[in-house]
Design a protein around this motif. Structure first.
Motif, mmCIF file in Angstrom:
data_model
loop_
_atom_site.group_PDB
_atom_site.id
_atom_site.type_symbol
_atom_site.label_atom_id
_atom_site.label_comp_id
_atom_site.label_asym_id
_atom_site.label_seq_id
_atom_site.Cartn_x
_atom_site.Cartn_y
_atom_site.Cartn_z
ATOM 1 N N UNK A 230 27.169 33.494 37.917
ATOM 2 C CA UNK A 230 28.613 34.090 37.236
ATOM 3 C C UNK A 230 28.567 33.727 35.796
ATOM 4 N N UNK A 231 28.184 32.726 35.383
ATOM 5 C CA UNK A 231 28.111 32.432 33.875
ATOM 6 C C UNK A 231 26.973 33.493 33.003
ATOM 7 N N UNK A 234 28.106 37.366 33.179
ATOM 8 C CA UNK A 234 29.264 37.577 32.364
ATOM 9 C C UNK A 234 28.766 37.520 30.874
ATOM 10 N N UNK A 237 26.522 40.461 30.013
ATOM 11 C CA UNK A 237 27.270 41.951 29.714
ATOM 12 C C UNK A 237 27.901 41.712 28.548
ATOM 13 N N UNK A 238 28.686 40.496 28.305
ATOM 14 C CA UNK A 238 29.305 40.262 26.974
ATOM 15 C C UNK A 238 28.372 40.216 25.548
ATOM 16 N N UNK A 241 27.507 42.862 22.872
ATOM 17 C CA UNK A 241 28.294 42.912 21.522
ATOM 18 C C UNK A 241 27.478 42.463 20.615
ATOM 19 N N UNK A 260 29.863 47.772 25.740
ATOM 20 C CA UNK A 260 30.883 47.073 24.833
ATOM 21 C C UNK A 260 30.983 47.815 23.359
ATOM 22 N N UNK A 263 32.871 50.847 23.298
ATOM 23 C CA UNK A 263 34.146 50.855 23.535
ATOM 24 C C UNK A 263 34.719 50.317 22.310
ATOM 25 N N UNK A 280 36.769 50.390 29.030
ATOM 26 C CA UNK A 280 37.217 48.997 29.355
ATOM 27 C C UNK A 280 37.563 48.653 30.888
ATOM 28 N N UNK A 283 34.251 48.933 32.746
ATOM 29 C CA UNK A 283 33.538 47.621 32.643
ATOM 30 C C UNK A 283 33.995 46.644 33.319
ATOM 31 N N UNK A 284 35.253 46.573 33.500
ATOM 32 C CA UNK A 284 35.994 45.460 34.128
ATOM 33 C C UNK A 284 35.665 45.726 35.560
ATOM 34 N N UNK A 287 31.991 44.827 36.226
ATOM 35 C CA UNK A 287 31.399 43.609 36.158
ATOM 36 C C UNK A 287 31.892 42.840 37.392
ATOM 37 N N UNK A 291 29.437 40.794 39.984
ATOM 38 C CA UNK A 291 29.382 39.643 40.099
ATOM 39 C C UNK A 291 29.602 39.337 41.701
#
Lengths: 303, 285
Positions: A230-231, A234, A237-238, A241, A260, A263, A280, A283-284, A287, A291
């Protein structure tokens, strides 16, 4: 009938008012800034909104444009997919491998080694900027300097603006950053494996460390593998940026564009808020589903 | 420490080489930061660029405080902002999150499962999704150009609730019940009994949360903050790091060094606790 159910629910809630009181500070903030914000993003995704005027309803217009008419978004999808499928699993496997290798070797150097490997992720996504110095476009950039000295390059290359190299560099930097929370959780998880399991395994016919890994270590570490996944996802994806910091914004010919940064472009630069919100929301959903898929897959480890 | 079974020498050698090479890759930029921050100006003009410094000097750090400014805002201001945000953010986070984690772990009330699962869901998506709505919310509340834009994301950090709740579950209920029998209120139980027992857990949270508040650049709602004077360090670093003027390199590296050294020191201090936190039963579902 439902009257009594409701009143007994209310009764229960009043009985537990202290619980709710303790939950309140965090959850009020959480509801406003996470739950409500997500709902707002979804709601605004169906509108045209540029901050100066009130939002206007446009139905599926934003989504239609996003998927059918936006070439840059396609580049963003491709790059994000690249990062998520390469640096995500690679970072995950790397975190695990390093943790496992460290576990195999001398325990005395382990805490120093942990510090070395964790330091990049620890210092946060900012010190990554030092890579700008390394790949700097003038002849004082480290890479340019070394290559020119070795005669491979005749003139300094502007790495970070060069379409051919920027993605590769981005991947390398992301991997550099990827030994983070999941790395620590793997180190910890490895410590919890009972020694006697290994001995029993050796008696039962396990011949080398790789078999031991697959049959004993991994199954025991399943909760850590799930948490680490999970970590890492995330983060994968993040961390897209990051590209705006290293490569400039926008990147040359949009070669470094990710979901990102797409966006950010529409939201912060062009003020197409409605459109940005559809990105957004997409993407939500992406993700969360991703997951969940990975979690389901991990349930089958070691079988 | 028992000797490992079935280990070949070749395997060990391969592992050592791999770790060594990777270690160099990981550490190289950091070494660069340290050595650049100590280089006197003339050593930057050498071609080809040298990695290590010959005549170390602290002048870059001095310059950082006296001459480095961006839009006339001194380095010390950014540092001050970072400290404020991290202290209030992380402190606030731990207090508020532990208050919420306790009922989730030890009380039984309607909605408990849902409340926890939405926080777990929050771990699954990136904060950039909610950035813009949050900016709109903050501007409606009139809080846009304040420290709150930086502090609130730190407080809401969902990993904290997840971590503390998992750990509080392992505290024996008998301790809590005997305290209640003696008249202790729930807050007393939380602060005097539970928190001391799960110290490794909140120390770990302290590290993670601090790291987030100290170094976050792109995921908070700070994207629209206009007042330069409340911005923390990461913003300054983002602005100056692209600067390729050789004269600035020493100061850029010194600034990076400051950014780097604080979480590293906290990590060194809490490392054993962090590893212990993550290895105990807290993470098991």
């Amino acid at each position: 009938m439902s009257n009594t159910k409701f009143s007994s629910l209310l009764h229960k809630m009043i009985k537990h008012r202290v619980s709710y009181a303790m939950l309140a500070p965090y959850y009020i903030l959480f509801f406003i800034f996470v739950v409500f914000a997500v709902m707002m993003a979804m709601g605004l995704s169906f509108s045209y909104f540029n901050i100066l005027e009130k939002p206007q309803f446009v139905g599926w217009g934003n989504y239609a444009r996003l998927f059918l008419d936006d070439d840059v978004f396609l580049i963003a999808l491709k790059n994000t997919a690249l990062f998520v499928t390469i640096t995500g699993p690679l970072g995950y496997v790397l975190s695990f491998s390093v943790a496992w290798f460290m576990n195999e070797l001398n325990p005395k150097i382990r805490s120093v080694a942990t510090l070395f490997f964790y330091a990049p992720a620890l210092s946060g996504a900012v010190t990554m900027l030092i890579w700008q110095v390394i790949f700097s476009g003038d002849s004082y950039g480290i890479v340019n300097g070394v290559l020119m000295q070795a005669g491979i390059l005749l003139e300094p290359l502007i790495w970070l603006k060069n379409e051919k190299y920027m993605l590769g560099i981005l991947i390398a930097v992301q991997l550099w950053l990827s030994l983070g929370t999941s790395f620590l959780s793997f180190i910890a998880g490895l410590k919890t494996v009972d020694e006697s399991l290994y001995e029993a395994g050796a008696i039962d016919g396990i011949k080398n460390r790789w078999q031991e890994l697959w049959f004993i270590t991994l199954p025991v570490m399943r909760p850590y593998l799930k948490f680490g996944a999970v970590m890492q996802i995330t983060a994968a994806f993040a961390v897209s940026g990051i590209s705006i910091q290293l490569l400039g914004f926008p990147t040359t010919n949009y070669a470094g564009r990710t979901i990102v940064t797409h966006l950010m472009d529409h939201g912060q630069i062009r003020f197409n808020m409605g459109y940005a919100m559809s990105i957004a929301t997409f993407m939500f959903l992406l993700m969360v589903s991703f997951n969940k898929l990975v979690q389901a897959y991990l349930k089958r480890i070691g079988n | 420490m028992k000797k490992k079974l079935n280990r070949s020498f070749a395997g060990n050698l391969a592992i050592t080489l791999f770790l060594g090479a990777l270690g160099v890759f990981m550490v190289l930029p950091l070494v660069l930061i340290i050595s650049n921050s100590l280089k006197p100006l003339d050593e930057f003009f050498i071609f080809p660029p040298r990695l290590f410094v010959r005549n170390p000097t602290l002048s870059n750090f001095g310059d950082l405080f006296s001459t480095l400014s961006n839009s006339w805002i001194p380095f010390s201001r950014y540092l001050f902002n970072s400290i404020i945000i991290s202290v209030f953010g992380t402190g606030g986070h731990i207090v508020i999150v532990s208050m919420a984690a306790y009922p989730l772990a030890k009380h039984d009330f309607p909605g408990k499962k849902i409340l926890f699962s939405i926080v777990v869901l929050a771990l699954m998506f990136a904060p950039e999704v909610t950035q813009i709505p949050n900016f709109l919310i903050m501007s409606k509340l009139g809080l846009v150009d304040t420290y709150f834009t930086f502090i609130i994301p730190v407080i809401v950090f969902p990993l904290g609730l997840f971590l503390l709740k998992q750990f509080m579950e392992s505290v024996p209920i008998s301790l809590i019940e005997s305290a209640r029998l003696e008249g202790a209120g729930e807050m007393y139980v939380l602060w005097r009994i539970i928190m001391p027992l799960i110290r490794p857990a909140w120390l770990t949270l302290l590290l993670f949360n601090f790291k987030f508040s100290w170094s976050d650049l792109t995921s908070g709602f700070n994207v629209f903050v206009f007042s330069e004077e409340i911005k923390p360090l990461p913003h300054l670093l983002a602005q100056i790091s692209g600067n390729t003027q050789v004269a600035w390199k020493g100061m850029v590296a010194a600034a990076h060094f400051v950014m780097l050294i604080v979480p590293v020191m906290i990590f060194i201090l809490t490392q054993s606790q962090v590893i212990e936190t993550m290895s105990s039963s807290g993470l098991k579902e």
